[in-house]
Design a protein around this motif. Structure first.
Motif, PDB file in Angstrom:
ATOM      1  N   ASP A   1      31.603  46.544  40.546  1.00 32.15           N
ATOM      2  CA  ASP A   1      32.007  47.866  40.069  1.00 32.15           C
ATOM      3  C   ASP A   1      33.080  47.813  38.984  1.00 32.15           C
ATOM      4  OD1 ASP A   1      30.236  49.189  41.765  1.00 32.15           O
ATOM      5  OD2 ASP A   1      31.672  49.176  43.411  1.00 32.15           O
ATOM      6  N   GLU A   2      33.965  46.841  39.064  1.00 25.88           N
ATOM      7  CA  GLU A   2      35.046  46.755  38.078  1.00 25.88           C
ATOM      8  C   GLU A   2      34.556  46.293  36.708  1.00 25.88           C
ATOM      9  OE1 GLU A   2      38.398  44.515  39.411  1.00 25.88           O
ATOM     10  OE2 GLU A   2      38.483  45.590  41.317  1.00 25.88           O
TER      11      GLU A   2
ATOM     12  N   SER B   1      31.146  45.976  35.912  1.00 25.72           N
ATOM     13  CA  SER B   1      29.788  46.474  35.652  1.00 25.72           C
ATOM     14  C   SER B   1      28.823  45.368  35.253  1.00 25.72           C
ATOM     15  CB  SER B   1      29.815  47.571  34.579  1.00 25.72           C
ATOM     16  OG  SER B   1      30.500  48.694  35.059  1.00 25.72           O
TER      17      SER B   1
END
Length: 81
Positions: free
Chosen positions: A31-32, A34
């Motif tokens: 998530d950080e 991508s």
């Protein structure tokens, strides 16, 4: 059983997540950053190998390589940039 190596080229990955959709047990999206990440070392069983190859083929930027360390050759050649 042979061990296979799955790698994601983090410079190439653009976070399309097609690998995550295709093989959620092998890939996740960081998530950080991508980018796709391989969840854990995997065995080279036929089902796992098939999923890994399908995920690699689904990647639009060809950021995933599946190789057999015993022969040290990628199972899916990369396209030119």
């Amino acid at each position: 059983m042979n061990m296979m190596k799955i790698t994601v080229d983090l410079e190439r990955c653009e976070g399309f997540a097609s690998c995550v959709v295709t093989a959620p047990e092998l890939f996740d999206l960081d998530d950080e950053r991508s980018v796709a990440v391989v969840l854990e070392p995997v065995d080279g069983g036929p089902r796992t190998r098939a999923l890994a190859l399908e995920a690699a083929a689904s990647c639009p930027v060809r950021a995933i390589t599946v190789s057999d360390p015993l022969v040290d050759e990628p199972s899916l050649p990369r396209r030119g940039r």
